[in-house]
Design a protein around this motif. Structure first.
Motif, PDB file in Angstrom:
ATOM      1  N   TYR A 148     -12.027   2.631   4.978  1.00 41.58           N
ATOM      2  CA  TYR A 148     -10.663   3.344   4.274  1.00 41.58           C
ATOM      3  C   TYR A 148      -9.406   1.490   4.524  1.00 41.58           C
ATOM      4  O   TYR A 148      -8.202   1.535   4.161  1.00 41.58           O
ATOM      5  N   GLN A 149      -9.295   2.391   6.621  1.00 41.05           N
ATOM      6  CA  GLN A 149      -8.149   1.156   7.261  1.00 41.05           C
ATOM      7  C   GLN A 149      -8.070   0.560   7.033  1.00 41.05           C
ATOM      8  O   GLN A 149      -7.254  -0.196   7.645  1.00 41.05           O
ATOM      9  N   ILE A 150      -9.204  -1.022   6.971  1.00 39.43           N
ATOM     10  CA  ILE A 150      -9.067  -1.984   7.237  1.00 39.43           C
ATOM     11  C   ILE A 150      -9.123  -2.166   6.039  1.00 39.43           C
ATOM     12  O   ILE A 150      -9.016  -3.749   5.509  1.00 39.43           O
ATOM     13  N   GLY A 151      -9.075  -1.462   4.498  1.00 37.15           N
ATOM     14  CA  GLY A 151      -8.561  -2.650   3.622  1.00 37.15           C
ATOM     15  C   GLY A 151      -9.154  -2.189   2.565  1.00 37.15           C
ATOM     16  O   GLY A 151      -9.369  -2.881   1.393  1.00 37.15           O
ATOM     17  N   PHE A 152     -10.790  -0.982   3.510  1.00 41.34           N
ATOM     18  CA  PHE A 152     -12.192  -1.406   1.579  1.00 41.34           C
ATOM     19  C   PHE A 152     -11.512  -0.166   0.858  1.00 41.34           C
ATOM     20  O   PHE A 152     -11.206   0.847   0.344  1.00 41.34           O
ATOM     21  N   SER A 153     -12.215  -1.453  -0.988  1.00 44.41           N
ATOM     22  CA  SER A 153     -11.264  -0.246  -1.801  1.00 44.41           C
ATOM     23  C   SER A 153     -12.438   0.540  -2.541  1.00 44.41           C
ATOM     24  O   SER A 153     -13.299   0.836  -1.122  1.00 44.41           O
ATOM     25  N   ALA A 154     -12.436   2.239  -2.981  1.00 43.42           N
ATOM     26  CA  ALA A 154     -13.694   2.925  -3.028  1.00 43.42           C
ATOM     27  C   ALA A 154     -14.695   2.345  -3.477  1.00 43.42           C
ATOM     28  O   ALA A 154     -15.998   3.138  -3.138  1.00 43.42           O
ATOM     29  N   THR A 155     -14.460   1.833  -4.531  1.00 48.24           N
ATOM     30  CA  THR A 155     -16.085   0.541  -5.699  1.00 48.24           C
ATOM     31  C   THR A 155     -16.141   0.147  -4.282  1.00 48.24           C
ATOM     32  O   THR A 155     -17.464   0.548  -4.438  1.00 48.24           O
ATOM     33  N   GLU A 156     -15.616  -0.278  -3.412  1.00 43.10           N
ATOM     34  CA  GLU A 156     -16.419  -1.636  -2.587  1.00 43.10           C
ATOM     35  C   GLU A 156     -17.378  -0.509  -1.276  1.00 43.10           C
ATOM     36  O   GLU A 156     -18.161  -1.393  -1.676  1.00 43.10           O
ATOM     37  N   ILE A 157     -16.822  -0.081  -1.460  1.00 39.61           N
ATOM     38  CA  ILE A 157     -16.879   1.370  -0.049  1.00 39.61           C
ATOM     39  C   ILE A 157     -18.786   1.879  -1.026  1.00 39.61           C
ATOM     40  O   ILE A 157     -19.798   1.822  -1.013  1.00 39.61           O
ATOM     41  N   ALA A 158     -18.264   2.414  -2.040  1.00 37.29           N
ATOM     42  CA  ALA A 158     -19.740   2.720  -3.025  1.00 37.29           C
ATOM     43  C   ALA A 158     -20.763   2.342  -3.808  1.00 37.29           C
ATOM     44  O   ALA A 158     -22.177   2.525  -2.973  1.00 37.29           O
TER      45      ALA A 158
END
Length: 311
Positions: A148-158
């Motif tokens: 999250y801190q480096i800018g990834f969205s929840a969709t990208e992370i999931a």
């Protein structure tokens, strides 16, 4: 109990494959009980979702019932000793329920601990178990805050960490089973530990690159594949340290030490990340694995009993 059943059911040369199936089955079970169950709730009611989840347990029950009972002569001898001890206590005037309680406690708790603690180098086995997965545990504790801190969205992370990452973990577990079978448990622990230590450095690269989905896929793939390999080798090692007469108690003891890094030392991860910054934090997570690998090499040379199956 499933661990004791697996250890007693499989032969020594099958423990690596058994560990791989155990690890992958656990991961798939977590996916089905989590993401799949949530997805189904959009289409059917929650009571029906829970009914389906409960019904899946029947698969394991049927599988166990169709398998033969593991032949465990050592455990049978221990049960005979328990019965003799109980009978002696009754003859000495103890109430039957108290005699049974004392005899069961002795055979289920005292004897397994006594057996383990009389082996040469047993304390180093416990230290190694605590250290081996510490770097992975500390990385895992800070992974989501990092994304999250480096800018990834929840969709990208999931999509990358849960779905894509799960596939990488399953592949890693299968590779780990092959490595255990090909090279033996101890060398597999060493080889898989080394590649996992090196793969952690991919997150240091990610920290430098920043928001970059292809790099995240590479980092997750590398870390999850090698984590699957190391976990399979580690589970096989824990299994090898269990006397077949006391599989349930001794595996519970060893696996509880395996959870120490996750439950205790991982709490330090946030402090380390704040003090070191993300890049050096991930370098530190990689370096933390080195003491365990050095200890493993030392134990191999000094204590034959800590690497052989004590059964």
């Amino acid at each position: 109990m499933i661990d004791a059943y697996r250890i007693e059911l499989l032969k020594d040369d099958e423990q690596g494959a058994g560990a791989a199936m155990y690890v992958n089955g656990y991961r798939l079970g977590m996916l089905i009980a989590g993401a799949v169950a949530i997805g189904l709730s959009d289409w059917i009611s929650w009571p029906l979702v829970y009914t389906i989840m409960a019904g899946l347990i029947v698969i394991g029950m049927i599988t166990v019932l169709l398998n033969r009972e593991p032949e465990n002569l050592a455990a049978q001898q221990q049960l005979e000793q328990r019965n003799l001890h109980s009978a002696q206590l009754i003859a000495d005037g103890k109430a039957p329920w108290l005699a049974a309680l004392i005899a069961n406690f002795k055979i289920a708790v005292i004897e397994p601990f006594k057996d383990f603690m009389t082996r040469a180098g047993w304390i180093w086995v416990l230290v190694f178990i605590v250290l081996y997965k510490m770097g992975e545990a500390m990385l895992g504790a800070m992974a989501n805050p990092f994304y999250y801190q480096i800018g990834f969205s929840a969709t990208e992370i999931a999509s990358v960490t849960k779905v894509f990452g799960l596939g990488a973990t399953i592949i890693g577990g299968m590779i780990g089973g092959i490595v255990v079978y090909r090279y033996g448990i101890m060398r597999a622990l060493l080889y898989c530990g080394i590649v996992q230590m090196l793969s952690t450095l991919l997150f240091a690269v990610q920290a430098e690159v920043g928001h970059n989905v292809p790099m995240l896929m590479a980092a997750i793939s590398g870390e999850n594949i090698t984590a699957g390999m190391a976990t399979t080798a580690f589970v096989a090692y824990l299994s090898s340290q269990c006397n077949s007469a006391y599989t349930a108690t001794q595996y519970a003891l060893l696996s509880s030490f395996m959870a120490v890094p996750r439950d205790m030392f991982a709490a330090l991860s946030g402090i380390m990340a704040d003090q070191l910054g993300w890049t050096f934090f991930f370098i530190a997570c990689s370096a933390i694995a080195l003491p365990a690998l050095l200890l493993l090499a030392w134990m191999q040379r000094r204590y034959d009993t800590v690497v052989d199956n004590p059964a």
